[in-house]
Design an enzyme around this catalytic site. Sequence first.
Site, PDB file in Angstrom:
ATOM      1  N   GLU A 189       1.301  10.814  21.184  1.00 44.30           N
ATOM      2  CA  GLU A 189       0.061  10.088  20.902  1.00 44.30           C
ATOM      3  C   GLU A 189      -1.181  10.909  21.220  1.00 44.30           C
ATOM      4  O   GLU A 189      -2.290  10.461  20.998  1.00 44.30           O
ATOM      5  CB  GLU A 189       0.037   8.769  21.685  1.00 44.30           C
ATOM      6  CG  GLU A 189       1.218   7.848  21.396  1.00 44.30           C
ATOM      7  CD  GLU A 189       1.265   7.341  19.955  1.00 44.30           C
ATOM      8  OE1 GLU A 189       0.297   7.573  19.201  1.00 44.30           O
ATOM      9  OE2 GLU A 189       2.289   6.728  19.590  1.00 44.30           O
ATOM     10  N   LYS A 248      -5.001  -6.022  11.305  1.00 49.08           N
ATOM     11  CA  LYS A 248      -5.929  -7.132  11.329  1.00 49.08           C
ATOM     12  C   LYS A 248      -5.373  -8.346  10.598  1.00 49.08           C
ATOM     13  O   LYS A 248      -5.729  -9.472  10.885  1.00 49.08           O
ATOM     14  CB  LYS A 248      -7.211  -6.664  10.655  1.00 49.08           C
ATOM     15  CG  LYS A 248      -8.450  -7.283  11.200  1.00 49.08           C
ATOM     16  CD  LYS A 248      -9.586  -6.849  10.330  1.00 49.08           C
ATOM     17  CE  LYS A 248     -10.709  -6.316  11.167  1.00 49.08           C
ATOM     18  NZ  LYS A 248     -11.785  -5.790  10.334  1.00 49.08           N
ATOM     19  N   HIS A 292       3.715  -1.591  13.960  1.00 50.72           N
ATOM     20  CA  HIS A 292       2.767  -1.403  15.050  1.00 50.72           C
ATOM     21  C   HIS A 292       2.861  -2.652  15.911  1.00 50.72           C
ATOM     22  O   HIS A 292       2.984  -3.753  15.386  1.00 50.72           O
ATOM     23  CB  HIS A 292       1.362  -1.224  14.474  1.00 50.72           C
ATOM     24  CG  HIS A 292       0.333  -0.787  15.469  1.00 50.72           C
ATOM     25  ND1 HIS A 292       0.645  -0.155  16.650  1.00 50.72           N
ATOM     26  CD2 HIS A 292      -1.017  -0.906  15.464  1.00 50.72           C
ATOM     27  CE1 HIS A 292      -0.480   0.103  17.321  1.00 50.72           C
ATOM     28  NE2 HIS A 292      -1.490  -0.356  16.619  1.00 50.72           N
ATOM     29  N   GLY A 337       0.867  -1.183   0.000  1.00 50.07           N
ATOM     30  CA  GLY A 337       0.000   0.000   0.000  1.00 50.07           C
ATOM     31  C   GLY A 337       0.893   1.219   0.000  1.00 50.07           C
ATOM     32  O   GLY A 337       2.087   1.125  -0.288  1.00 50.07           O
TER      33      GLY A 337
END
Lengths: 477, 491
Positions: free
Chosen positions: B390, B110, B133, B47
């Site tokens: 964050e 996912k 991540h 991507g």
Amino acid sequence: MNIRLDNLTVNFDDRFQLDEINWQLDDSQHWVITGANGAGKSALAAILAGAGESVAGSITGLPAKVGLVSFEAQAELIERERKKDDADIMDVIAEGTPVHEILHEGSRNPALIQQLVSMFKLEPLLERAFRKLSTGESRKVMLIRALASEPELLVLDEPFDGLDAHTLEMLQQYLHGLVETVPMVLVLNRFDEFPDFITHIAYVDQARLQHQIDCNDQQAYNDLYQLLHLKTTDLQVPAADPDTAIPKLDPTQPLVQLNKINITYDGQRIIDSLDWTIQPNQHWQLSGPNGSGKTGLLSLITGDHPQCYVNDIFVFGFQRGNGESIWQIKQFIGYVSTALQWEYKVGTGLRNVIISGFYDSIGLYTKATDRQKKIADEWLALLGMTDRADTPFNKLSYGDQRLLLIARAMVKHPPLLILDEPCLGLDDMNRQLVLALIEKICAGSETSVLYVNHHAEDKINGIDNYLTLEKRESNNH
Amino acid sequence: MSNNYFNTLPLREQLEQLGKCRFMSIEEFSDGVEALKGKKMVVIGCGAQGLAQGMNLRDSGCDVSYALREAAIAEKRQSWKNATENGFVVGTYEELIPTADVVLNLTPDKQHTPVVNAVMPLMKEGACLSYSHGFNIVEEGMKIREDLTVIMVAPKCPGSEVRNEYVRGFGVPTLIAVHEDNDPKGEGLALAKAYAAGTGGHKAGVLMSSFIAEVKSDLMGEQTILCGMLQTGSLLCFDKMVEEGIDPGYASKLIQYGWETVTEALKYGGVTNMLDRLSNPAKIKAFDLSEELKQIMRPLYNKHQDDIIDGTFSRTMMEDWANDDKNLLGWRAETAETAFEKTPAGDVEISEQEYFDNGILMVAMVKAGVELAFETMTAAGIIADSAYYESLHETPLIANTIARKKLYEMNATISDTAEYGCYLYNHACLPLLADFMKDIKTDVIGKGLELDDTGVDNARLIEVNAALRAHPVEAIGSVLRGHMADMKKIV
């Protein structure tokens, strides 16, 4: 149509202000606006298309439909397309609006669009995303958009820049055909490009409309030519920086050697099996029509084109794809092009823009040395911009930005200087300056010049190698 | 069902891992990509992020190729096109993974479990697996083969920016970490540093963190202030304005672009600067509103942080994953039907200052959300640097997605974990603020204070200004923004 500007003062986002313009245009006239870079030519033209905010005086009689072509309008459309690109939030690669949609946005006359598309030979590009077009190709799209909108007034800001010879001639003929029906205002930097149907010249200087000349008045016309002309005899190129010396190259090896190079987009081969060798101290001129792959070919050399990794490329002692970084390649190259100018959107000062040439970066992320600052100041003096050393780059006019980027490309005295249509957007005076600079550099022994240009009259003394690319028909594998 | 890794650790180690975060100096990157020289890097996922990182690494002299599933290659899917058109070698997992020294997993969260399960058996002895991540390791408890080194390199910007900044000769802020259970040869840090340098991240600043600190702070930020607060705030403010008779087109525009405008001030000068953009009476008003909001919402922020720390959040979310995202997709559809979403921004001119003047409540909501998220995170043991990145640092990035395509698109485009967290937050926060909203009028959202006399009490103004500047998020913010400015604009 009878447009009347009375004591008009117009402000452009607080960046620029045109002062006290008095001007009248009517149906029977065709104007050229000319003047030095940064004088306000494009701004004056843009007023006719409704740009800017009037702060004093009045303007009346503007027609409802004005067809405008300009670098600013082109850049705006490119920016619009870029904003639409959701790549960063969608995590997909977006293609953007295809050319045919862009063309139909402002016109209710599909037949005219079709005719223009065919004249500009744009059929093979209709499905391509606008963002993916080359500089010349997207210019053509802008021209077709303006012409197809059936305007009551046509405002063309440097319409001939960046067009190949064939398209240029075709466009000039087409404009001739409009002389009786559409009044025109052209912004042109080059005297030799003034079409013969022009009836009046507006000369802009320091944000004012200084002279209005009827073309029948030969004396006034000649005076204006002199005014714009610069004698560039005693020109000194500022020295390189000994502290950021470029590594020595082996003089027996070619600078660039391309073997059987291919470039392919969407299965279409743009460059097919091309061999090209540039030896040290050779100067080259590269030409070819829009879309023939000039910019692609150059970016293979600079390392900006991803397909440089699937071709047999030897540059500055590196066989590409063997663990070298692009910064090792770029250190040998000075580069200027329209694409670079679009990328170079920074608010940093002019001095820093020149210094960024030592680091091959867009913007400056390294502390400059005193010597680098001094060299940059010498360049600013040469360009007549000493008093603007700390002006933000993005507040300059298009032509002034171009001049700065040329200085940035030259500042480190690179072994290879690539100038991709460097004179686009420059007025006569600055064009002479840049050409003289290039000749100086050609005459020296440290830099090879690779010069891309459409204009045959911009011949450079010292360039004696020529490569001409042909446009390949689509789907020709 | 998977095993939450964090919960298997003793408290002492949990706290140590949560507290890891250090801003690295550029001198620590003087070896550049040396540690990756001669190594074969294989990227999974092409991507925008995968492509951008691969291109940067290749331009830095690394050997990069792309492993795609056979179907993606056979059907010439977009990922295949992205990789091949850019001149990369593309092959199947079976062809490329066994040759790889470093495998870069750049697929969405996912997919991590199936992807890692497919890839791990193919990886050669002693190779390195890299994540962007830590969810898969920390929350899903993925066990990686003992001989493999596991690192994380996470550029804190979207893919297009990762590429653009590199091309300019710069980079984007990047977080790196080594999974200490999987560092058999002790080379994890060297590899992570070289990888960060190869993407240009070292020029913009690198934070050395841990898998655990990254996950627990990232989840907290994204579901509370970043997405949750902006979503909830958008709906409440819009409905209130319409109820009070403000033109819906104006209300829609004020919100859609208002978040972006006010958080731009936040980005440059923290909460203090954002409130300094208001007139004195408006600033005091915004301060009071935000104090009230903080009091009401604090239990909710605590609950989010508690559920994230003990794994309740990820367990619930994964149950929904297993249930075909029923909760999430249902809610996504509901969002599309809200009045704010369905009312296009009106064709009205709103000046930059007007977004502040007429959006006092929005400013108060951003302030309350940023401060609460920061306070809750640091109370849970997350170090201030992490908590800043964050919460405050990323708020403008999310505000920017709302400016482009409103909430539905924000939710469809942010990560699955962020969206699920946003869903939970929004469900709880809307009823929580119902009473508070009853007293809200157009003076704080829609019209501005419209005062003839803008005088204020000196003592009160001094108090408010001092409170703003004394908040710990402002202290760490000015240090970190200082680092960034040094690097970005030496000029």
